[in-house]
Each structure stands twice: as structure tokens, then as C-alpha cells.
Write a protein that holds these residues in place. Structure first.
Motif, PDB file in Angstrom:
ATOM      1  N   THR A  69      34.345  41.232  58.182  1.00 15.29           N
ATOM      2  CA  THR A  69      35.142  42.394  58.566  1.00 15.29           C
ATOM      3  C   THR A  69      36.624  42.046  58.575  1.00 15.29           C
ATOM      4  O   THR A  69      37.468  42.828  58.133  1.00 15.29           O
ATOM      5  CB  THR A  69      34.711  42.925  59.943  1.00 15.29           C
ATOM      6  N   ARG A  70      36.963  40.863  59.079  1.00 12.13           N
ATOM      7  CA  ARG A  70      38.363  40.441  59.126  1.00 12.13           C
ATOM      8  C   ARG A  70      38.942  40.327  57.711  1.00 12.13           C
ATOM      9  O   ARG A  70      40.063  40.751  57.458  1.00 12.13           O
ATOM     10  CB  ARG A  70      38.498  39.101  59.843  1.00 12.13           C
ATOM     11  N   TYR A  71      38.171  39.751  56.804  1.00 14.24           N
ATOM     12  CA  TYR A  71      38.643  39.594  55.435  1.00 14.24           C
ATOM     13  C   TYR A  71      38.777  40.947  54.738  1.00 14.24           C
ATOM     14  O   TYR A  71      39.762  41.213  54.040  1.00 14.24           O
ATOM     15  CB  TYR A  71      37.679  38.698  54.657  1.00 14.24           C
ATOM     16  N   GLY A  72      37.764  41.789  54.907  1.00 13.09           N
ATOM     17  CA  GLY A  72      37.802  43.097  54.271  1.00 13.09           C
ATOM     18  C   GLY A  72      38.981  43.922  54.735  1.00 13.09           C
ATOM     19  O   GLY A  72      39.660  44.565  53.927  1.00 13.09           O
ATOM     20  N   ASN A  73      39.257  43.901  56.032  1.00 12.70           N
ATOM     21  CA  ASN A  73      40.387  44.660  56.553  1.00 12.70           C
ATOM     22  C   ASN A  73      41.713  44.118  56.030  1.00 12.70           C
ATOM     23  O   ASN A  73      42.642  44.879  55.732  1.00 12.70           O
ATOM     24  CB  ASN A  73      40.375  44.646  58.082  1.00 12.70           C
ATOM     25  N   TRP A  74      41.821  42.774  55.930  1.00 10.00           N
ATOM     26  CA  TRP A  74      43.051  42.183  55.393  1.00 10.00           C
ATOM     27  C   TRP A  74      43.255  42.619  53.949  1.00 10.00           C
ATOM     28  O   TRP A  74      44.367  42.978  53.545  1.00 10.00           O
ATOM     29  CB  TRP A  74      42.987  40.661  55.485  1.00 10.00           C
ATOM     30  N   LEU A  75      42.190  42.610  53.159  1.00 14.23           N
ATOM     31  CA  LEU A  75      42.301  42.997  51.754  1.00 14.23           C
ATOM     32  C   LEU A  75      42.654  44.477  51.592  1.00 14.23           C
ATOM     33  O   LEU A  75      43.409  44.847  50.696  1.00 14.23           O
ATOM     34  CB  LEU A  75      40.999  42.678  51.021  1.00 14.23           C
ATOM     35  N   LEU A  76      42.116  45.327  52.470  1.00 13.62           N
ATOM     36  CA  LEU A  76      42.491  46.745  52.409  1.00 13.62           C
ATOM     37  C   LEU A  76      43.958  46.924  52.776  1.00 13.62           C
ATOM     38  O   LEU A  76      44.652  47.772  52.204  1.00 13.62           O
ATOM     39  CB  LEU A  76      41.597  47.561  53.344  1.00 13.62           C
TER      40      LEU A  76
END
Length: 212
Positions: A69-76
Motif C-alpha cells: 500500500t505504501r509503495y502503491g500510494n507513492w507511485l500514484l
């Protein structure tokens, strides 16, 4: 559905598709173009947060929803910053960005485990730039076989036009879903040997527009 669940459910399928595998090569080749926009005279800039971690770390996180979730949010956030700062780019992703952009970055990372995540994101953005939407347009819902995706109407028009040019779709490039368009998508996907979903997914866009 939470972001981590959306991406986790689709990741294993998306990463296996040949259309997305081509992004890894294109992204790596374009890395220098992304770095050219750096801040100082030597072409260097500070990378903050999760982007400073390696692709290997990101790939390892894909199997751990609570970490991913942390990675996905950073990428968004990265994709949003690109949309805000780069001219002629309302949205870098023509389809559902919550799923597709992290998937494309993951393909780049699997082929470049020592690359920093920020560099992989930059490579992915450069590789899929031909798919970007240059201006705002309404989101439309496209359904097939019990599944539904959201897509920008202008992006749907581009995909319809691409299939018309290939003489696969006989309708109009009007941005409106139809049974005939779903059938055309399935026929195109089948001919490209990618997942036959009948949906305008990122794999189909890459095959129809980027890899012409």
C-alpha cells in the motif's frame, strides 16, 4: 476496494502478459531521458522517501499487501506530480491508474532489480507517454464478462480509432462502449496472444497504440 487489494488481485496476471514485458525494455532504454530533467548542473537530484529504495525491494513488497500500500500510494503520487508538472499530459495513464501504473513500474523493476524505484517510475512514464491523455474528458464505464473498468472517453476514442485502422472494429470512434466494440477488443487481444478480457486494459493499449 482498497488500493492494495485492487493491485494485489491483478498483479500476478498483469506481470505475466507479453505486452507489459515490452515496457521493461522500453523503460530501461529511456532512463537517460528522464534523468535529463534533473535539477543541478551535473544532472543529479535528491530522491526522497520510498523512491530511493531499489526495485528489488519493491518487487519483494508485491506479495505483502500491508507493505505494498505504501509503495502503491507513492507511485500514484509520482504519477500525479507528473500530470501536474509536465505540459501536454492531463493523465499519463489512459486506464485505471490505481492498478495499471504500479503494474507497469513493477515490470520495469523485475528486469532491473538494482534500479531505484524513482528511476523505474520515470522509465515507465517515458515508455508509455504515447498513451497519455492530453486534456480532461469524462470517465466512462466499460463492461465485459461481468467485469467493469473506468476509462477516459478520449482514450477510448483513440483505442477505437486504432482498431478501426486495423480493420478489426467496424463501428465509430465515438468513445461509447458497445457489444461490437467488446467483440473487436476480444478479437484483437486473441490475435496478439494476450489475455482475452474484452476490456480496454493497459496491455491492449500498448499493443494497439505503442507497438504499432
Amino acid at each position: 476496494m482498497p488500493l492494495s487489494s485492487q493491485i494485489g488481485n491483478s498483479m500476478s496476471v498483469c506481470l505475466a502478459r507479453h505486452a507489459l514485458l515490452s515496457i521493461a525494455l522500453a523503460g530501461s532504454a529511456c532512463l537517460g531521458a528522464g534523468a535529463a530533467q534533473a535539477a543541478d548542473a551535473n544532472g543529479s537530484f535528491a530522491i526522497r522517501g520510498i523512491g530511493s529504495q531499489t526495485c528489488a525491494t519493491y518487487v519483494a513488497a508485491l506479495a505483502k499487501p500491508e507493505e505494498f500500500t505504501r509503495y502503491g500510494n507513492w507511485l500514484l503520487g509520482y504519477a500525479t506530480a507528473h500530470n501536474r508538472l509536465v505540459p501536454d499530459a492531463y493523465d499519463i495513464i489512459p486506464t485505471e491508474p490505481g492498478v495499471d501504473f504500479p503494474n507497469v513500474v513493477a515490470v520495469v523493476c523485475r528486469s532491473n532489480p538494482q534500479m531505484l524505484l524513482e528511476n523505474a517510475a520515470s522509465s515507465a512514464v517515458t515508455a508509455i507517454r504515447p498513451l497519455r491523455q492530453t486534456a480532461a474528458s469524462p470517465l466512462v464505464q466499460v463492461s465485459a464478462d461481468g467485469k467493469t473498468v473506468s476509462i477516459h472517453q478520449d482514450s477510448l476514442k483513440r483505442l477505437q480509432a486504432a482498431l478501426i485502422a486495423r480493420q478489426i472494429f467496424k463501428g465509430a470512434a465515438n468513445g461509447a462502449p458497445s457489444a461490437a466494440f467488446t467483440d473487436a477488443l476480444k478479437a484483437f487481444q486473441r490475435s496478439e496472444r494476450i489475455a482475452v478480457t474484452g476490456l480496454p486494459d493497459i496491455d491492449t493499449f500498448i499493443r494497439a497504440i505503442v507497438k504499432r
